[in-house]
Write an enzyme that holds these catalytic residues in place. Structure first.
Site, PDB file in Angstrom:
ATOM      1  N   LYS A  63       2.101   5.957 -28.236  1.00 49.32           N
ATOM      2  CA  LYS A  63       1.909   5.341 -26.923  1.00 49.32           C
ATOM      3  C   LYS A  63       2.260   3.864 -27.031  1.00 49.32           C
ATOM      4  CE  LYS A  63      -1.978   4.276 -24.650  1.00 49.32           C
ATOM      5  NZ  LYS A  63      -3.141   4.336 -23.729  1.00 49.32           N
ATOM      6  N   GLY A 213     -16.283  -1.082 -21.413  1.00 47.28           N
ATOM      7  CA  GLY A 213     -15.511  -2.228 -20.925  1.00 47.28           C
ATOM      8  C   GLY A 213     -14.889  -3.081 -22.011  1.00 47.28           C
ATOM      9  N   LYS A 219     -14.761  -9.842 -25.544  1.00 49.60           N
ATOM     10  CA  LYS A 219     -15.419  -9.093 -24.466  1.00 49.60           C
ATOM     11  C   LYS A 219     -16.725  -8.466 -24.963  1.00 49.60           C
ATOM     12  CE  LYS A 219     -11.471  -7.833 -21.546  1.00 49.60           C
ATOM     13  NZ  LYS A 219     -10.756  -6.680 -20.944  1.00 49.60           N
TER      14      LYS A 219
END
Lengths: 311, 311
Positions: A63, A213, A219
């Site tokens: 990918k 998330g 993050k």
């Protein structure tokens, strides 16, 4: 060679859950090849290259996915992706898939499999923090694995939360406060937060949390105290250190790598499990190339393709 | 998004040489991003994922290429490839190229650029060992950079050598003995040999050698004594250690990494050069992702494309 322009349309989510579960079982049994994601930095974003080979699903490929936060202002998605599939016995490229929608969808099944094995019971109240595409993918996939008696939704924007709740086809869906959303059996956090949004005191014993998330350095969504109380499972340790929910606590010395309870793959094969009804479990999801291959396999079986000349 | 099924057809070789030269200049100036190739092993072969970003050519992408030695028995090429190109400001996938032919073609220009800078003179006798597609790509590309007065060809199979010589459009081409082939100004070795084919005594002072064939651990074409007499340039040190002409001598302690005279990129920018007319120079080519992007750029300008829906 075939091109699948709408690879995510009309996929059977229950079937995707099964293939992703099978991919995690192979990961737990150390039967996959999945080198670390390779990052290349572009002027206003980056792209990641994710190769893998899953022998038991007989699928190999790569990918390629970008992250460009300024894209929405240009009318483009932040994240776009292609997946290339190679025939495993000859290496011939046999398929190119538009994997933008698949990238959203493939994280739902990982959360659903984590909830299936780690949730405290089969009939659950689901709490959803955030109302983006990932929030919807999580609810849809989890509802295939467990009985979801109620969905509680919170967003910074209450209008979004109400719209999201009304869009769901689960039986009882409501927009509530963040504290009330956290008072559930399975909490799913899906925001791009860079500081802890979920306070320790809102989390009660026996819960399971899907921390979705955090997917890049810096993050985090959970008060690190929650991680101390919980048993923390990851999809892949190296990726979780780098960019998962634990990345900020690790960088600040608030979490240590030995505290990880195991991988989701180890949970699926029964090597690791929820040990007590009152323990808190966390699944820290970063997204693995094997999930992309598992969902690509279903998309190739169910999607419409354009034939392209190759040889 | 566009698909280029015949990306290698009708390309202007002189233009490809210029783009590849420009890519090597950027490499020499450390202006490219090119993480190491990632290998994934399949049951009877492997595939390699090669991402890169070339800011000065404004091109970013990934080549995915397999190597399956048993494919010819199945009527398939050993090596097949796709290159995916992303728009550099948004990360959007904009092109998929059939890169099977381009993979053969892109090594020719690297050899041609090496010969342009390192050959002892501009009017050269060219010696070619091996008669496969790479041999032809080398002759075609070198003939654009230098005046090739004669081509001497050797193959284990003399019929192949004669057929190859008669196919060339350079003025004077002949199938001769291996010793006589080595008696030239620029020697190009293009075989899959796993033991030294080229003896030290056949190599005279002042020659330049393009060592093209060795591209995997265990492969070598040159007597290591030649490397000791020569100044050895590589495309990329890490790849050359792993799979270039120097990989076997390094593994046996017969060559040391500090003996490398520099990279082709450093030669192109003038940081390294042939220093004496009588020195022997060697270019050890393994193939870089930036070559694949440079040739993809030309193919996208000159090739015919099929439009594909993406967004």
């Amino acid at each position: 060679m075939k091109y699948y322009p709408d690879a995510d349309k009309g996929l059977d989510i229950a079937l995707v859950n099964r293939e992703v579960e099978s991919a995690f079982a192979d990961h737990g049994n150390d039967r996959v090849q999945m080198p670390p994601k390779v990052y290349v930095t572009l002027p206003t974003g980056d792209f990641r290259t994710m190769p893998a080979y899953l022998p038991s699903l007989d699928i190999a490929g790569v990918k390629i996915v970008n992250v460009h936060p300024e894209n929405p202002a240009k009318g483009l998605p932040t994240v776009m992706a292609l997946t290339i599939i190679l025939e495993t016995t000859t290496g011939q490229p046999v398929a190119v898939l538009n994997a933008t929608g698949l990238t959203d969808m493939r994280t739902g099944p990982a959360g659903a499999i984590a909830a299936k094995y780690l949730a405290p019971k089969k009939d659950c109240v689901l709490g959803i923090i955030g109302t983006g595409r990932q929030a919807e993918a999580q609810v849809r996939a989890i509802a295939r694995e467990l009985t979801v008696s109620e969905v509680r939704v919170w967003s910074r924007n209450q209008i979004h939360a109400e719209a999201f709740a009304s869009r769901l086809d689960t039986p009882d869906n409501r927009s509530v406060s963040i504290e009330r959303t956290c008072d559930c059996d399975i909490l799913v956090t899906t925001t791009p937060s860079r500081s802890p949004l979920i306070q320790n005191e809102w989390i009660h014993e026996g819960m399971h949390i899907n921390a979705i998330g955090a997917d890049a350095p810096g993050k985090q969504e959970l008060d690190p105290e929650i991680l101390h109380r919980a048993r923390v499972f990851v999809d892949d340790p190296a990726q979780a250190f780098h960019s998962g929910e634990i990345n900020v606590p690790i960088s600040k010395g608030l979490f240590q790598t030995w505290m990880i309870a195991g991988t989701l793959g180890e949970v699926v094969i029964g090597k690791r499990r929820r040990e007590r009804p009152d323990e808190i479990t966390v699944f820290d999801s970063t997204g693995l190339a094997i999930q992309d291959l598992a969902i690509a396999k279903i998309a190739m079986q169910q999607g419409k393709a354009i034939d392209l000349p190759f040889l």
